[in-house]
Design a protein around this motif. Structure first.
Motif, mmCIF file in Angstrom:
data_model
loop_
_atom_site.group_PDB
_atom_site.id
_atom_site.type_symbol
_atom_site.label_atom_id
_atom_site.label_comp_id
_atom_site.label_asym_id
_atom_site.label_seq_id
_atom_site.Cartn_x
_atom_site.Cartn_y
_atom_site.Cartn_z
ATOM 1 N N GLY A 170 -8.927 3.293 14.664
ATOM 2 C CA GLY A 170 -7.785 4.184 14.492
ATOM 3 C C GLY A 170 -6.488 3.621 15.008
ATOM 4 O O GLY A 170 -5.533 4.358 15.268
ATOM 5 N N LYS A 171 -6.417 2.292 15.158
ATOM 6 C CA LYS A 171 -5.231 1.695 15.766
ATOM 7 C C LYS A 171 -4.432 0.820 14.806
ATOM 8 O O LYS A 171 -3.224 0.651 14.980
ATOM 9 C CB LYS A 171 -5.645 0.853 16.975
ATOM 10 C CG LYS A 171 -6.305 1.656 18.097
ATOM 11 C CD LYS A 171 -6.714 0.729 19.233
ATOM 12 C CE LYS A 171 -7.392 1.507 20.354
ATOM 13 N NZ LYS A 171 -7.822 0.614 21.467
ATOM 14 N N THR A 172 -5.107 0.248 13.827
ATOM 15 C CA THR A 172 -4.469 -0.741 12.965
ATOM 16 C C THR A 172 -4.539 -0.308 11.512
ATOM 17 O O THR A 172 -5.566 0.200 11.065
ATOM 18 C CB THR A 172 -5.167 -2.107 13.117
ATOM 19 O OG1 THR A 172 -5.192 -2.463 14.490
ATOM 20 C CG2 THR A 172 -4.440 -3.177 12.324
ATOM 21 N N ALA A 173 -3.443 -0.500 10.781
ATOM 22 C CA ALA A 173 -3.431 -0.192 9.354
ATOM 23 C C ALA A 173 -4.511 -1.003 8.650
ATOM 24 O O ALA A 173 -4.837 -2.124 9.038
ATOM 25 C CB ALA A 173 -2.059 -0.496 8.765
ATOM 26 N N SER A 174 -5.082 -0.427 7.598
ATOM 27 C CA SER A 174 -6.123 -1.116 6.837
ATOM 28 C C SER A 174 -5.762 -1.107 5.356
ATOM 29 O O SER A 174 -4.795 -0.479 4.928
ATOM 30 C CB SER A 174 -7.485 -0.443 7.055
ATOM 31 O OG SER A 174 -7.485 0.865 6.503
ATOM 32 N N CYS A 175 -6.544 -1.853 4.587
ATOM 33 C CA CYS A 175 -6.437 -1.890 3.136
ATOM 34 C C CYS A 175 -5.025 -2.268 2.675
ATOM 35 O O CYS A 175 -4.439 -3.190 3.203
ATOM 36 C CB CYS A 175 -6.940 -0.581 2.543
ATOM 37 S SG CYS A 175 -8.696 -0.316 2.915
ATOM 38 N N VAL A 176 -4.462 -1.548 1.720
ATOM 39 C CA VAL A 176 -3.174 -1.948 1.158
ATOM 40 C C VAL A 176 -2.080 -1.901 2.215
ATOM 41 O O VAL A 176 -1.190 -2.768 2.252
ATOM 42 C CB VAL A 176 -2.804 -1.063 -0.051
ATOM 43 C CG1 VAL A 176 -1.381 -1.372 -0.530
ATOM 44 C CG2 VAL A 176 -3.788 -1.285 -1.195
ATOM 45 N N ASP A 177 -2.118 -0.921 3.106
ATOM 46 C CA ASP A 177 -1.112 -0.856 4.181
ATOM 47 C C ASP A 177 -1.161 -2.099 5.059
ATOM 48 O O ASP A 177 -0.130 -2.601 5.522
ATOM 49 C CB ASP A 177 -1.328 0.397 5.037
ATOM 50 C CG ASP A 177 -0.948 1.668 4.298
ATOM 51 O OD1 ASP A 177 -0.132 1.574 3.358
ATOM 52 O OD2 ASP A 177 -1.457 2.737 4.653
ATOM 53 N N TYR A 178 -2.354 -2.619 5.276
ATOM 54 C CA TYR A 178 -2.514 -3.831 6.077
ATOM 55 C C TYR A 178 -1.940 -5.043 5.347
ATOM 56 O O TYR A 178 -1.283 -5.898 5.953
ATOM 57 C CB TYR A 178 -3.997 -4.045 6.385
ATOM 58 C CG TYR A 178 -4.303 -5.281 7.194
ATOM 59 C CD1 TYR A 178 -3.777 -5.454 8.477
ATOM 60 C CD2 TYR A 178 -5.128 -6.272 6.675
ATOM 61 C CE1 TYR A 178 -4.068 -6.592 9.217
ATOM 62 C CE2 TYR A 178 -5.425 -7.417 7.409
ATOM 63 C CZ TYR A 178 -4.890 -7.569 8.678
ATOM 64 O OH TYR A 178 -5.184 -8.692 9.417
ATOM 65 N N LEU A 179 -2.165 -5.109 4.023
ATOM 66 C CA LEU A 179 -1.618 -6.214 3.241
ATOM 67 C C LEU A 179 -0.090 -6.222 3.309
ATOM 68 O O LEU A 179 0.535 -7.281 3.400
ATOM 69 C CB LEU A 179 -2.068 -6.119 1.778
ATOM 70 C CG LEU A 179 -3.568 -6.125 1.506
ATOM 71 C CD1 LEU A 179 -3.822 -6.180 0.003
ATOM 72 C CD2 LEU A 179 -4.253 -7.279 2.202
ATOM 73 N N LYS A 180 0.493 -5.052 3.274
ATOM 74 C CA LYS A 180 1.948 -4.947 3.369
ATOM 75 C C LYS A 180 2.435 -5.449 4.727
ATOM 76 O O LYS A 180 3.433 -6.165 4.811
ATOM 77 C CB LYS A 180 2.387 -3.506 3.129
ATOM 78 C CG LYS A 180 2.200 -3.034 1.700
ATOM 79 C CD LYS A 180 2.331 -1.526 1.568
ATOM 80 C CE LYS A 180 3.712 -1.033 1.955
ATOM 81 N NZ LYS A 180 3.817 0.438 1.787
ATOM 82 N N GLU A 181 1.714 -5.084 5.779
ATOM 83 C CA GLU A 181 2.095 -5.544 7.117
ATOM 84 C C GLU A 181 2.004 -7.067 7.233
ATOM 85 O O GLU A 181 2.809 -7.698 7.923
ATOM 86 C CB GLU A 181 1.198 -4.894 8.177
ATOM 87 C CG GLU A 181 1.534 -3.450 8.480
ATOM 88 C CD GLU A 181 0.799 -2.933 9.707
ATOM 89 O OE1 GLU A 181 0.126 -3.752 10.380
ATOM 90 O OE2 GLU A 181 0.913 -1.737 9.996
ATOM 91 N N LEU A 182 1.016 -7.647 6.551
ATOM 92 C CA LEU A 182 0.836 -9.097 6.590
ATOM 93 C C LEU A 182 1.920 -9.834 5.819
ATOM 94 O O LEU A 182 2.125 -11.032 6.011
ATOM 95 C CB LEU A 182 -0.526 -9.477 6.001
ATOM 96 C CG LEU A 182 -1.779 -9.169 6.812
ATOM 97 C CD1 LEU A 182 -3.013 -9.577 6.019
ATOM 98 C CD2 LEU A 182 -1.759 -9.886 8.144
ATOM 99 N N GLY A 183 2.580 -9.133 4.900
ATOM 100 C CA GLY A 183 3.577 -9.786 4.064
ATOM 101 C C GLY A 183 2.991 -10.439 2.834
ATOM 102 O O GLY A 183 3.592 -11.350 2.248
ATOM 103 N N VAL A 184 1.822 -9.964 2.395
ATOM 104 C CA VAL A 184 1.178 -10.511 1.208
ATOM 105 C C VAL A 184 2.037 -10.222 -0.031
ATOM 106 O O VAL A 184 2.500 -9.100 -0.226
ATOM 107 C CB VAL A 184 -0.237 -9.906 1.039
ATOM 108 C CG1 VAL A 184 -0.802 -10.233 -0.330
ATOM 109 C CG2 VAL A 184 -1.154 -10.421 2.135
ATOM 110 N N THR A 185 2.243 -11.252 -0.851
ATOM 111 C CA THR A 185 3.022 -11.071 -2.083
ATOM 112 C C THR A 185 2.152 -11.022 -3.329
ATOM 113 O O THR A 185 2.543 -10.453 -4.338
ATOM 114 C CB THR A 185 4.042 -12.208 -2.254
ATOM 115 O OG1 THR A 185 3.343 -13.457 -2.421
ATOM 116 C CG2 THR A 185 4.971 -12.296 -1.049
ATOM 117 N N HIS A 186 0.974 -11.661 -3.251
ATOM 118 C CA HIS A 186 0.075 -11.724 -4.401
ATOM 119 C C HIS A 186 -1.363 -11.503 -3.942
ATOM 120 O O HIS A 186 -1.816 -12.149 -2.986
ATOM 121 C CB HIS A 186 0.136 -13.093 -5.096
ATOM 122 C CG HIS A 186 1.436 -13.393 -5.750
ATOM 123 N ND1 HIS A 186 2.616 -13.571 -5.049
ATOM 124 C CD2 HIS A 186 1.749 -13.558 -7.070
ATOM 125 C CE1 HIS A 186 3.595 -13.832 -5.902
ATOM 126 N NE2 HIS A 186 3.092 -13.833 -7.130
#
Length: 280
Positions: A170-186
């Motif tokens: 319950g502490k870290t974003a997961s799934c698509v929200d996590y990808l956004k935090e990582l800065g994933v573009t593709h």
């Protein structure tokens, strides 16, 4: 010059008024269209609706036009080449299929579009050095309870459509929200076309494969959908996944392997045009 067909209408072209079936097989002596109520004989209401002899037209293309609304009807082809039939084949150009991909389905593709599907997604130009590619297997993305995805959507296309998910602590974003935090573009998605090694009729049994064993290249894999028996569901849910990623400014790369299939003998092209597409 004799048989090269450059049309874009192979497969079935659906309207409420009629459906036109076209398949390429220059050496066939006959081609039969088989219509079914369901995608397999094991389903409730299973029955054969009829068989229809197709007509050979120009460039080795066989055609049949069915008058009336055939939406959600399933079908196969049966070719006779050099006096031999290699069994019923799914349409190589099908966009939707029934369970385990053994029969094509007449689908109204427009009805599977999520709201806003046709809008143009504005992209910010990204140089190659700024691209961040993240490879993902659809099932692995969310199958564990710690993904934060609802139980019914774990391991499915629809897991990508859930927002504000957090990990098991319950502490870290997961799934698509996590990808956004990582800065994933593709996001590069491991095979999501219809493949053979997972039995779509037994999804209550844990099963896994990477997906490099194609059956139907132009159809989404049914085990990632919430209902693999209805061919339109997998199409709609895959589109929802892609649209959600686009809405979050993440591009989608589709991993496709065209150099082999699950079974050369059973592959639909080799039943319809034997010996042409594969050297075995």
């Amino acid at each position: 010059e004799k048989n090269a067909y450059d049309g874009t209408d192979l497969g079935c072209t659906y309207t409420k008024e009629k459906t036109v079936f076209k398949v390429w097989s220059p050496e066939a002596e006959s081609m039969t269209l088989n219509l079914y109520a369901t995608g397999s004989d094991q389903e409730e209401g299973a029955k054969k609706l009829g068989k229809y002899e197709m007509t050979k037209a120009d460039k080795g293309v066989w055609e049949y036009t069915y008058t009336g609304d055939l939406v959600n009807t399933y079908y196969t082809y049966r070719a006779v080449v050099d006096g031999q039939c290699y069994g019923e084949a799914v349409d190589p150009y099908a966009k939707a299929v029934g369970v385990n991909g053994n029969r094509g389905m007449v689908v109204d593709l427009a009805s599977t579009d999520p709201e806003g599907w046709d809008q143009n997604y504005k992209r910010t130009a990204t140089s190659l050095s700024d691209i961040v590619v993240w490879e993902v297997h659809i099932r692995d993305f969310s199958i564990d309870a710690s993904s934060g995805v609802s139980k019914e959507n774990r391991g499915k296309y629809k897991a990508f459509t859930e927002s504000t998910t957090v990990n098991g602590e319950g502490k870290t974003a997961s799934c698509v929200d996590y990808l956004k935090e990582l800065g994933v573009t593709h996001v590069q998605i491991l095979p999501m076309y219809d493949y053979a090694s997972v039995d779509e009729s037994k999804l209550d049994t844990p099963q896994f494969n990477w997906g490099y064993d194609p059956v139907n290249y132009n159809v989404p894999e049914g085990s990632y959908s919430t209902n693999p028996y209805d061919g339109s569901v997998r199409v709609a849910e895959m589109k929802q996944m892609i649209k959600t990623l686009h809405d979050n400014n993440i591009n989608v790369v589709m991993d496709v392997v065209y150099n082999h299939v699950y079974s050369g003998d059973e592959y639909c092209f080799n039943k319809i045009v034997p010996g042409y597409f594969s050297r075995i």
